[in-house]
Enzyme design. Structure first.
Site, PDB file in Angstrom:
ATOM      1  N   ASP A  91     -20.638 -38.854  25.907  1.00  0.00           N
ATOM      2  CA  ASP A  91     -22.004 -38.820  25.532  1.00  0.00           C
ATOM      3  C   ASP A  91     -22.519 -40.167  24.583  1.00  0.00           C
ATOM      4  O   ASP A  91     -21.583 -41.000  24.630  1.00  0.00           O
ATOM      5  CB  ASP A  91     -22.040 -37.738  24.106  1.00  0.00           C
ATOM      6  CG  ASP A  91     -21.886 -36.378  24.656  1.00  0.00           C
ATOM      7  OD1 ASP A  91     -21.708 -36.218  25.800  1.00  0.00           O
ATOM      8  OD2 ASP A  91     -21.974 -35.651  23.964  1.00  0.00           O
ATOM      9  N   HIS A 142     -29.291 -35.886  26.639  1.00  0.00           N
ATOM     10  CA  HIS A 142     -28.567 -35.861  25.385  1.00  0.00           C
ATOM     11  C   HIS A 142     -29.613 -36.255  24.366  1.00  0.00           C
ATOM     12  O   HIS A 142     -29.399 -36.625  23.158  1.00  0.00           O
ATOM     13  CB  HIS A 142     -27.446 -36.914  25.175  1.00  0.00           C
ATOM     14  CG  HIS A 142     -26.453 -36.463  24.064  1.00  0.00           C
ATOM     15  ND1 HIS A 142     -26.221 -35.454  23.700  1.00  0.00           N
ATOM     16  CD2 HIS A 142     -25.969 -37.306  23.120  1.00  0.00           C
ATOM     17  CE1 HIS A 142     -25.565 -35.358  22.576  1.00  0.00           C
ATOM     18  NE2 HIS A 142     -25.206 -36.529  22.202  1.00  0.00           N
ATOM     19  N   TYR A 183     -25.291 -33.147  18.192  1.00  0.00           N
ATOM     20  CA  TYR A 183     -24.288 -32.362  17.142  1.00  0.00           C
ATOM     21  C   TYR A 183     -24.073 -30.887  17.945  1.00  0.00           C
ATOM     22  O   TYR A 183     -23.858 -30.160  17.028  1.00  0.00           O
ATOM     23  CB  TYR A 183     -25.038 -32.412  16.205  1.00  0.00           C
ATOM     24  CG  TYR A 183     -25.376 -33.843  15.382  1.00  0.00           C
ATOM     25  CD1 TYR A 183     -24.532 -34.835  15.062  1.00  0.00           C
ATOM     26  CD2 TYR A 183     -26.874 -34.043  15.485  1.00  0.00           C
ATOM     27  CE1 TYR A 183     -24.861 -36.061  14.816  1.00  0.00           C
ATOM     28  CE2 TYR A 183     -27.146 -35.529  15.108  1.00  0.00           C
ATOM     29  CZ  TYR A 183     -26.081 -36.390  14.700  1.00  0.00           C
ATOM     30  OH  TYR A 183     -26.842 -37.706  14.253  1.00  0.00           O
ATOM     31  N   HIS A 233     -16.814 -40.314  23.930  1.00  0.00           N
ATOM     32  CA  HIS A 233     -18.020 -41.220  23.871  1.00  0.00           C
ATOM     33  C   HIS A 233     -17.791 -42.436  24.459  1.00  0.00           C
ATOM     34  O   HIS A 233     -16.942 -43.183  23.933  1.00  0.00           O
ATOM     35  CB  HIS A 233     -18.233 -41.246  22.439  1.00  0.00           C
ATOM     36  CG  HIS A 233     -18.696 -39.782  21.832  1.00  0.00           C
ATOM     37  ND1 HIS A 233     -17.577 -38.705  21.398  1.00  0.00           N
ATOM     38  CD2 HIS A 233     -19.812 -39.126  21.291  1.00  0.00           C
ATOM     39  CE1 HIS A 233     -18.280 -37.900  20.747  1.00  0.00           C
ATOM     40  NE2 HIS A 233     -19.639 -38.040  20.828  1.00  0.00           N
TER      41      HIS A 233
HETATM   42 NI    NI Z   1     -23.882 -37.431  20.863  1.00  0.00          NI
END
Ligand code: NI
Length: 279
Positions: A91, A142, A183, A233
């Site tokens: 992400d 995203h 989130y 991430h």
């Molecule tokens: Ni994120």
């Protein structure tokens, strides 16, 4: 007003918070998008269901049935390819330094993954998106710049999603199928707004917080099971380092890495797969 279907983890919901959390955890085994650990920086979704499908074209698919009838394969060791499928997801990128480094690792390991990118970063680093897509990775949505979509007006939230779709489609020639809201935060308004499949994760090692590649690898190895969707991430050096450790370790355990679309396609019947692919 468009029709939509929610696919609740169950048809009943816990009324008390504790019951809710318990249901949430139990269901995680069967529903890919249920976090097995609740992110500490977010409030949990109001419903235990986090897999949501709102496809604007008829016929609408029913994932619940498909997922129920095909529980995750037994975690026992198996040598047959594809029987222990998992999806690595990254992400918040692309990141100028870390994403190309990750792509090198994935290329060397011959592993496909899924990138939930921010539209603003895709715009800033179009060549990285093009490279990832050309190398067989999946690029999904995203949001544009990582707001709580639930705190925006529906117009602004819609713009976050649509603008990100536009840049991704322009760069990859493929329109994102999945939306992972920042989130993990979404509500009925967001569900009705978007035509994407809302997809969260099933393993969250909190790599963004602990910044320790060995701990991240260890957490994932201890919790992994077939069908899992791992959240990482590609904006942190330690997260990319963790992926470099994790991939060969999980290969040794017989896991096969697929993109999220591949993971879901394998869980759906042929008619549902067709609809999903055209979604
Ligand atoms: Ni994120």
């Amino acid at each position: 007003m468009s029709l939509f279907l929610t696919f609740a983890a169950l048809l009943f919901f816990g009324h008390q918070h504790e019951a809710h959390i318990s249901t949430y955890m139990e269901r995680a085994h069967y529903f890919y998008s249920l976090p097995t650990t609740l992110p500490t920086n977010t409030t949990p979704p109001k419903e235990p269901a986090v897999l949501y499908v709102n496809i604007p074209l008829e016929p609408r698919i029913v994932l619940k049935e498909a997922l129920h009838s095909s529980p995750s394969p037994s975690p026992s060791p198996s040598s047959s390819s594809g029987s222990k499928l998992i999806a690595l997801t990254f992400d918040d990128g692309p990141n100028k330094k870390e994403t190309p480094r990750l792509l090198d690792i994935l290329k060397k390991e011959q592993v496909k993954s899924t990138f939930f990118v921010l539209g603003k970063n895709a715009k800033a680093y179009p060549e990285i998106i093009k490279r990832a897509s050309a190398e067989g990775h999946e690029i999904e949505n995203h949001s544009w710049d990582h707001p709580y979509l639930t705190k925006l007006s529906l117009n602004d939230a819609g713009k976050q999603i649509a603008d990100t779709d536009t840049i991704i489609t322009e760069l990859t020639k493929r329109t994102p199928l999945f939306l992972r809201p920042p989130y993990g935060a979404f509500d009925t308004g967001i569900k009705e707004l978007t035509s994407h499949i809302i997809l969260l994760w099933s393993i969250d090692p909190q790599d963004w917080k602990i910044h320790d590649s060995a701990s991240v690898e260890k957490y994932i190895k201890e919790h992994i099971k077939p069908g899992d969707i791992i959240l990482l991430h590609d904006i942190h050096t330690t997260s990319v380092d963790a992926a470099a450790l994790l991939i060969p370790a999980l290969k040794k355990e017989g896991y096969t890495f697929v993109t999220v679309e591949e993971l879901f396609a394998g869980k759906l019947g042929s008619s549902e797969k067709k609809v999903l692919r055209h979604g």
